[in-house]
Scaffold this active site. Sequence first.
Site, PDB file in Angstrom:
ATOM      1  N   HIS A   4       0.798  -1.224   0.000  1.00  0.00           N
ATOM      2  CA  HIS A   4       0.000   0.000   0.000  1.00  0.00           C
ATOM      3  C   HIS A   4       0.831   1.274   0.000  1.00  0.00           C
ATOM      4  O   HIS A   4       0.271   2.376  -0.026  1.00  0.00           O
ATOM      5  CB  HIS A   4      -0.929   0.008   1.211  1.00  0.00           C
ATOM      6  CG  HIS A   4      -1.866  -1.158   1.241  1.00  0.00           C
ATOM      7  ND1 HIS A   4      -1.555  -2.336   1.893  1.00  0.00           N
ATOM      8  CD2 HIS A   4      -3.085  -1.335   0.671  1.00  0.00           C
ATOM      9  CE1 HIS A   4      -2.555  -3.185   1.744  1.00  0.00           C
ATOM     10  NE2 HIS A   4      -3.488  -2.613   1.017  1.00  0.00           N
ATOM     11  N   GLY A  20      -5.079  10.822  10.147  1.00  0.00           N
ATOM     12  CA  GLY A  20      -6.015   9.965   9.430  1.00  0.00           C
ATOM     13  C   GLY A  20      -6.320  10.509   8.047  1.00  0.00           C
ATOM     14  O   GLY A  20      -6.389   9.774   7.060  1.00  0.00           O
ATOM     15  N   ARG A  24      -4.637  16.237   5.316  1.00  0.00           N
ATOM     16  CA  ARG A  24      -3.888  16.823   6.416  1.00  0.00           C
ATOM     17  C   ARG A  24      -2.419  16.456   6.301  1.00  0.00           C
ATOM     18  O   ARG A  24      -1.541  17.249   6.641  1.00  0.00           O
ATOM     19  CB  ARG A  24      -4.438  16.389   7.764  1.00  0.00           C
ATOM     20  CG  ARG A  24      -3.821  17.180   8.943  1.00  0.00           C
ATOM     21  CD  ARG A  24      -4.280  16.666  10.293  1.00  0.00           C
ATOM     22  NE  ARG A  24      -5.720  16.779  10.398  1.00  0.00           N
ATOM     23  CZ  ARG A  24      -6.489  15.890  11.028  1.00  0.00           C
ATOM     24  NH1 ARG A  24      -5.961  14.838  11.588  1.00  0.00           N
ATOM     25  NH2 ARG A  24      -7.794  16.077  11.087  1.00  0.00           N
ATOM     26  N   ARG A  43      -4.190   4.832  -3.461  1.00  0.00           N
ATOM     27  CA  ARG A  43      -5.514   4.998  -2.854  1.00  0.00           C
ATOM     28  C   ARG A  43      -5.743   6.413  -2.315  1.00  0.00           C
ATOM     29  O   ARG A  43      -6.587   6.633  -1.441  1.00  0.00           O
ATOM     30  CB  ARG A  43      -5.745   3.966  -1.748  1.00  0.00           C
ATOM     31  CG  ARG A  43      -5.785   2.536  -2.247  1.00  0.00           C
ATOM     32  CD  ARG A  43      -5.882   1.549  -1.102  1.00  0.00           C
ATOM     33  NE  ARG A  43      -5.985   0.180  -1.595  1.00  0.00           N
ATOM     34  CZ  ARG A  43      -7.109  -0.537  -1.650  1.00  0.00           C
ATOM     35  NH1 ARG A  43      -8.241   0.002  -1.233  1.00  0.00           N
ATOM     36  NH2 ARG A  43      -7.106  -1.777  -2.107  1.00  0.00           N
ATOM     37  N   ARG A  87       0.683   9.649  16.020  1.00  0.00           N
ATOM     38  CA  ARG A  87      -0.616   9.981  15.442  1.00  0.00           C
ATOM     39  C   ARG A  87      -0.961  11.421  15.778  1.00  0.00           C
ATOM     40  O   ARG A  87      -0.824  11.865  16.929  1.00  0.00           O
ATOM     41  CB  ARG A  87      -1.683   9.038  15.985  1.00  0.00           C
ATOM     42  CG  ARG A  87      -3.107   9.482  15.676  1.00  0.00           C
ATOM     43  CD  ARG A  87      -4.123   8.376  15.817  1.00  0.00           C
ATOM     44  NE  ARG A  87      -5.452   8.883  16.078  1.00  0.00           N
ATOM     45  CZ  ARG A  87      -6.204   9.574  15.229  1.00  0.00           C
ATOM     46  NH1 ARG A  87      -5.729   9.874  14.023  1.00  0.00           N
ATOM     47  NH2 ARG A  87      -7.403   9.983  15.556  1.00  0.00           N
ATOM     48  N   SER A  90      -7.848  14.065  15.161  1.00  0.00           N
ATOM     49  CA  SER A  90      -8.930  14.813  15.782  1.00  0.00           C
ATOM     50  C   SER A  90      -9.719  13.889  16.696  1.00  0.00           C
ATOM     51  O   SER A  90      -9.660  12.663  16.574  1.00  0.00           O
ATOM     52  CB  SER A  90      -9.845  15.421  14.715  1.00  0.00           C
ATOM     53  OG  SER A  90     -10.339  14.406  13.853  1.00  0.00           O
ATOM     54  N   GLU A 181      -8.266   5.283  16.334  1.00  0.00           N
ATOM     55  CA  GLU A 181      -7.068   4.556  15.931  1.00  0.00           C
ATOM     56  C   GLU A 181      -6.066   4.193  17.036  1.00  0.00           C
ATOM     57  O   GLU A 181      -5.276   3.260  16.869  1.00  0.00           O
ATOM     58  CB  GLU A 181      -6.300   5.360  14.854  1.00  0.00           C
ATOM     59  CG  GLU A 181      -6.988   5.482  13.522  1.00  0.00           C
ATOM     60  CD  GLU A 181      -8.006   6.604  13.454  1.00  0.00           C
ATOM     61  OE1 GLU A 181      -8.940   6.518  12.645  1.00  0.00           O
ATOM     62  OE2 GLU A 181      -7.879   7.574  14.231  1.00  0.00           O
ATOM     63  N   ASP A 204     -14.712  18.294  18.001  1.00  0.00           N
ATOM     64  CA  ASP A 204     -16.131  18.388  18.314  1.00  0.00           C
ATOM     65  C   ASP A 204     -16.341  17.957  19.752  1.00  0.00           C
ATOM     66  O   ASP A 204     -15.458  17.356  20.369  1.00  0.00           O
ATOM     67  CB  ASP A 204     -16.966  17.529  17.360  1.00  0.00           C
ATOM     68  CG  ASP A 204     -16.550  16.065  17.385  1.00  0.00           C
ATOM     69  OD1 ASP A 204     -17.230  15.280  18.058  1.00  0.00           O
ATOM     70  OD2 ASP A 204     -15.542  15.716  16.740  1.00  0.00           O
ATOM     71  N   ARG A 217     -10.463  21.162  10.315  1.00  0.00           N
ATOM     72  CA  ARG A 217      -9.797  19.941  10.775  1.00  0.00           C
ATOM     73  C   ARG A 217      -8.597  19.606   9.899  1.00  0.00           C
ATOM     74  O   ARG A 217      -7.620  19.024  10.355  1.00  0.00           O
ATOM     75  CB  ARG A 217     -10.784  18.770  10.802  1.00  0.00           C
ATOM     76  CG  ARG A 217     -11.878  18.914  11.844  1.00  0.00           C
ATOM     77  CD  ARG A 217     -12.672  17.636  12.016  1.00  0.00           C
ATOM     78  NE  ARG A 217     -13.418  17.254  10.838  1.00  0.00           N
ATOM     79  CZ  ARG A 217     -14.632  17.701  10.541  1.00  0.00           C
ATOM     80  NH1 ARG A 217     -15.228  18.584  11.340  1.00  0.00           N
ATOM     81  NH2 ARG A 217     -15.267  17.301   9.457  1.00  0.00           N
TER      82      ARG A 217
END
Length: 232
Positions: A4, A20, A24, A43, A87, A90, A181, A204, A217
């Site tokens: 990948h 994620g 970003r 992808r 990581r 958000s 995650e 949020d 975000r």
Amino acid sequence: MSIHITAEKGQVAETVLLPGDPMRAKWIAETFFDDPYCYNEVRGMFGYTGTYKGKHVSVQGTGMGIPSALIYCHELINDYGVKKLIRVGSAGSFQKDIQLRDIVIAMAASSTSGINNSRFINSDYSPTASYELFMKATQYAQKYNIPIKAGNVLSSDEFYEDDPNAYKHWADYGVLCVEMETAGLYTIAAKFDVKALTILTISDSLVTGEVTTSKERETTFSKMIEIALGTL
């Protein structure tokens, strides 16, 4: 190359930031890195390498949820020799005193995922952050007067819960916020003896119903990125 990720050997740094959102990842590279170049577009999951204050660093989008994130983490560790995974994501607040744009560092990760059931039958495994990365991140935040919260977070398999009040049970036990995650990241890091940390920005609130926009975000959570790069 891996399945990948199309980077050649040596194109991925030993430290990788993991948002994620692949957009970003692009924003991080273009905003914070010197001389960034794109090593992956498979992808649409962008990966970039550059330098930050003279040190090599990469950023790789992972997609949403533990299964997607683990694909990229596994390949980064085993095919590219990555040693530190941070990581930068958000999260949704579970607590009244944790508000929009607050920064949370995950010391540990509870989860609704069954990802570890096959590894620890009839047992609960508690994945935790790397102490070294945690201390570096908190010390950087203190040095530059960036307010943070630290504690337990929830890695959920569901973004849309059937019961909108289900979060309150976790909140009653001190869980700070929800994302998708970290429990997987901390587990795979422990399995392969590498270092991992999650730094989150509250996007949020399940308490107040407030939300940020998708553009916010994607491109405005800069303090979180500064802390992550401060661990270098």
